[in-house]
Design an enzyme around this catalytic site. Structure first.
Site, PDB file in Angstrom:
ATOM      1  CG  ASP A 167      -2.013   0.979   1.176  1.00 45.11           C
ATOM      2  OD1 ASP A 167      -2.300   1.486   0.079  1.00 45.11           O
ATOM      3  OD2 ASP A 167      -2.607   1.267   2.232  1.00 45.11           O
ATOM      4  CG  ASN A 169      -7.473  -2.311  -6.186  1.00 50.52           C
ATOM      5  OD1 ASN A 169      -6.565  -3.088  -5.920  1.00 50.52           O
ATOM      6  ND2 ASN A 169      -7.821  -1.328  -5.348  1.00 50.52           N
ATOM      7  NE  ARG A 197      -3.064  -1.329   4.633  1.00 48.06           N
ATOM      8  CZ  ARG A 197      -4.270  -1.373   4.112  1.00 48.06           C
ATOM      9  NH1 ARG A 197      -5.150  -2.226   4.576  1.00 48.06           N
ATOM     10  NH2 ARG A 197      -4.606  -0.578   3.124  1.00 48.06           N
ATOM     11  CB  THR A 257      -8.087  -6.760   7.346  1.00 43.00           C
ATOM     12  OG1 THR A 257      -9.477  -6.547   7.075  1.00 43.00           O
ATOM     13  CG2 THR A 257      -7.878  -6.905   8.831  1.00 43.00           C
TER      14      THR A 257
END
Ligand code: FPP
Length: 238
Positions: A18, A66, A186, A193
């Site tokens: 990310d 996405n 992450r 999550t």
């Protein structure tokens, strides 16, 4: 502590890649430039994971949500997937990395689907790290798919209702036969999550790091591995 490695490593590591968009924005670049930098880092970190003895690595490359991004961004990602899978066919050979895909890949453009099939085919028999690339993946979609498979078996009579167990559910997931993730990292600082490995992450440790994915280095991974090694996992016991 960033340079050395702890003795206890996760067998299965998950990474939510990310922060590509923010990385690009900070540099005044289009989001696609962030994804290009993220893709280059994907390759670097994957090879690093293989080199230190991680057995399973799952990366979140494209979620079921996405598709709602601007068409330009989605098509830039498709180009990157093709480029990197093409490269992966060659580059991961020496590392013996076996590539698998988690998700409904039938939604991707035909050429990309062919490459996905080819990548999986040449991975058969490879003995190194298993790299799962989650593409058009969502944890809820995966569970829905699994429940439907089991429901069909119950309907056919090949499975009794009481045989719908944690084990049969696990074996109907895209990760069938693989151990659950021990650690999920992450980067980019978000505490969510995001529908990643919902069932499989029941007892995973989470490490959130305030670094955007394109800037995430092997040293940062080492730091996360140390944090994991120093935590005590009790699996609901004491
Ligand atoms: C999340 O960052 C990242 C993605 C949606 C795409 C991840 C894809 C790659 C790293 C590229 C290539 C991967 C392979 C397997 C070749 P974001 O865009 O949500 O970032 P933001 O939260 O800062 O906007």
């Amino acid at each position: 502590m960033g340079e050395t490695l702890p003795q206890k490593l996760p067998v299965h590591l998950g990474i939510i890649m990310d922060g590509n968009g923010r990385w690009a924005k900070r540099r005044g670049l289009p989001r696609s430039a962030g994804h290009a930098a993220g893709a280059a880092n994907f390759k670097k970190i994957t090879r690093y994971c293989a080199s230190i003895g991680i057995r399973y690595l799952t990366v979140y490359a494209f979620s079921t949500e996405n598709w709602t991004r601007p068409a330009e961004e989605v098509s830039a990602l498709m180009v990157l997937f093709r480029q990197y899978l093409d490269e992966a066919l060659r580059d991961f050979r020496d590392d013996e990395i076996a590539v698998r895909f988690l998700g409904d890949v039938s939604a991707f453009p035909k050429k990309l689907q062919e490459l996905i099939r080819e990548t999986e085919e040449i991975s058969v028999g490879r003995t190194g790290m298993v790299l799962n690339i989650a593409m058009n993946y969502g944890g809820r979609a995966e569970l829905t798919h699994a429940f439907r498979t089991l429901a069909q078996k119950v309907k056919d009579g090949s499975l009794a209702p009481e045989e719908v167990t944690e084990e049969t559910i696990s074996s109907a997931l895209y990760t069938a036969g693989q151990p659950d993730p021990d650690l999920i990292i992450r980067p980019s600082g978000e505490h969510r999550t995001s529908n990643f490995l919902l069932w499989q992450s029941a007892y995973a440790e989470y490490v959130v790091m305030d670094i955007l994915w394109p800037d995430f280095r092997p040293e940062d991974l080492n730091a996360a591995l140390w944090e994991y090694a120093n935590r005590s996992r009790r699996f609901g016991g004491v």
